[in-house]
Design a protein around this motif. Sequence first.
Motif, short mmCIF file in Angstrom:
data_model
loop_
_atom_site.label_atom_id
_atom_site.label_comp_id
_atom_site.label_asym_id
_atom_site.label_seq_id
_atom_site.Cartn_x
_atom_site.Cartn_y
_atom_site.Cartn_z
N ASN A 81 13.30 21.66 -0.50
CA ASN A 81 11.84 21.78 -0.63
C ASN A 81 11.22 22.41 0.61
OD1 ASN A 81 11.70 20.79 -3.26
ND2 ASN A 81 11.70 18.67 -2.54
N ALA A 82 11.71 22.06 1.79
CA ALA A 82 11.21 22.67 3.03
C ALA A 82 11.51 24.16 3.05
CB ALA A 82 11.83 21.98 4.25
N ASN A 83 12.70 24.54 2.60
CA ASN A 83 13.06 25.97 2.55
C ASN A 83 12.19 26.73 1.57
OD1 ASN A 83 15.06 25.64 4.45
ND2 ASN A 83 16.72 25.52 2.97
N ILE A 84 11.91 26.13 0.43
CA ILE A 84 11.07 26.78 -0.59
C ILE A 84 9.65 26.96 -0.07
CG2 ILE A 84 10.04 26.49 -2.89
CD1 ILE A 84 12.73 25.09 -3.68
N LYS A 85 9.20 25.98 0.69
CA LYS A 85 7.86 26.07 1.27
C LYS A 85 7.77 27.26 2.23
CE LYS A 85 4.40 22.91 3.06
NZ LYS A 85 4.17 21.57 3.55
N MET A 86 8.84 27.47 3.02
CA MET A 86 8.86 28.60 3.97
C MET A 86 9.15 29.92 3.27
SD MET A 86 10.78 27.13 7.36
CE MET A 86 12.22 26.51 6.51
N GLU A 87 10.00 29.87 2.23
CA GLU A 87 10.41 31.09 1.51
C GLU A 87 10.36 30.80 0.01
OE1 GLU A 87 11.04 34.47 0.32
OE2 GLU A 87 11.16 34.36 2.49
N PRO A 88 9.22 31.11 -0.63
CA PRO A 88 9.05 30.74 -2.04
C PRO A 88 10.12 31.27 -3.00
CG PRO A 88 6.96 31.39 -1.06
CD PRO A 88 8.03 31.70 -0.05
N ASP A 89 10.79 32.37 -2.65
CA ASP A 89 11.82 32.92 -3.53
C ASP A 89 13.24 32.51 -3.10
OD1 ASP A 89 9.94 34.25 -5.11
OD2 ASP A 89 9.90 35.97 -3.74
N ALA A 90 13.34 31.47 -2.30
CA ALA A 90 14.64 31.04 -1.75
C ALA A 90 15.66 30.76 -2.86
CB ALA A 90 14.47 29.80 -0.88
N ARG A 91 16.89 31.10 -2.55
CA ARG A 91 18.05 30.77 -3.40
C ARG A 91 19.00 29.99 -2.52
NH1 ARG A 91 15.03 31.91 -6.81
NH2 ARG A 91 15.04 33.68 -8.19
N PHE A 92 19.89 29.20 -3.14
CA PHE A 92 20.73 28.29 -2.36
C PHE A 92 22.20 28.34 -2.74
CE2 PHE A 92 16.61 26.16 -3.00
CZ PHE A 92 16.17 26.12 -1.70
N TYR A 93 23.03 28.14 -1.74
CA TYR A 93 24.42 27.75 -1.91
C TYR A 93 24.48 26.30 -1.45
CZ TYR A 93 26.25 32.41 -2.71
OH TYR A 93 26.53 33.64 -3.26
N ILE A 94 25.07 25.47 -2.24
CA ILE A 94 25.18 24.06 -1.88
C ILE A 94 26.56 23.86 -1.25
CG2 ILE A 94 25.14 21.69 -2.73
CD1 ILE A 94 22.46 23.27 -3.08
N LYS A 95 26.54 23.41 0.00
CA LYS A 95 27.79 23.16 0.72
C LYS A 95 27.99 21.65 0.79
CE LYS A 95 29.90 23.72 5.23
NZ LYS A 95 29.72 24.18 6.60
N PHE A 96 29.18 21.21 0.38
CA PHE A 96 29.48 19.79 0.50
C PHE A 96 30.90 19.60 0.99
CE2 PHE A 96 30.29 20.99 -3.86
CZ PHE A 96 31.45 20.33 -4.23
N LYS A 105 17.51 25.44 -10.48
CA LYS A 105 17.68 26.79 -11.05
C LYS A 105 17.84 27.86 -9.96
CE LYS A 105 16.65 25.89 -15.54
NZ LYS A 105 17.63 24.92 -15.87
N ARG A 106 17.60 27.50 -8.72
CA ARG A 106 17.72 28.43 -7.60
C ARG A 106 19.14 28.46 -7.00
NH1 ARG A 106 12.62 29.31 -4.77
NH2 ARG A 106 10.92 28.41 -5.96
N ILE A 107 20.02 27.62 -7.50
CA ILE A 107 21.37 27.52 -6.93
C ILE A 107 22.20 28.73 -7.37
CG2 ILE A 107 23.51 26.17 -6.90
CD1 ILE A 107 21.69 23.67 -7.36
N MET A 108 22.78 29.39 -6.39
CA MET A 108 23.63 30.56 -6.66
C MET A 108 25.11 30.18 -6.71
SD MET A 108 21.71 33.26 -4.19
CE MET A 108 22.92 34.52 -4.50
N GLY A 109 25.47 29.07 -6.07
CA GLY A 109 26.87 28.66 -6.05
C GLY A 109 27.07 27.43 -5.19
N TYR A 110 28.31 26.99 -5.15
CA TYR A 110 28.68 25.80 -4.39
C TYR A 110 29.82 26.14 -3.45
CZ TYR A 110 25.88 23.32 -7.81
OH TYR A 110 24.84 22.89 -8.59
#
Length: 169
Positions: free
Chosen positions: A4-19, A76-81
């Motif tokens: 949510n913090a990233n989206i606030k700074m960059e409204p079109d943000a996409r994510f890779y989830i690292k675990f 829906k913004r997740i590009m991969g894991y």
Amino acid sequence: RQANANIKMEPDARFYIKFNLSPPKRWADKYASEMSTDEKGGRYREATWASEHYLKDLAKYASRVVEYCEGREWGKRIMGYMALPYGEGCTILSIMGNYFDCSPANETAFRAFVQRKYRTLGRLKRDWNDLTLTWNRVSVPRDSEWLAWRRASDPTIKGVPLCETSFIS
């Protein structure tokens, strides 16, 4: 919160989830014989890849991570894991200067692999050049033995001694 913090700074943000792939401490304590282990008995903070318990539990964990993330408003913004161990591609065992996992779980898996590969004790004895071998005496190589063998061996390229060959084709 981070998404949510990233989206606030960059409204079109996409994510890779690292675990991380390392099991929790409670799991590691419960299945101590399935943690990566060096030849001196030192245990490392990751499970052996030969652990069926670990692989089964890891599959459950990974599916829960995906289910949780994709259930969020930002899913829906997740590009991969990116599922990575602490060493991000290298095992902690190898980072600490070891080659072979000598955990009981890996010993069992290695013996099963050798039995599938050689099928008969005669073939194993012949190929390993050891007439005293039994299935129960087969074990994961030890770093100290392997390194001693490597130091005593002549280096080769495609089976030809290095002093008799060239790197240039």
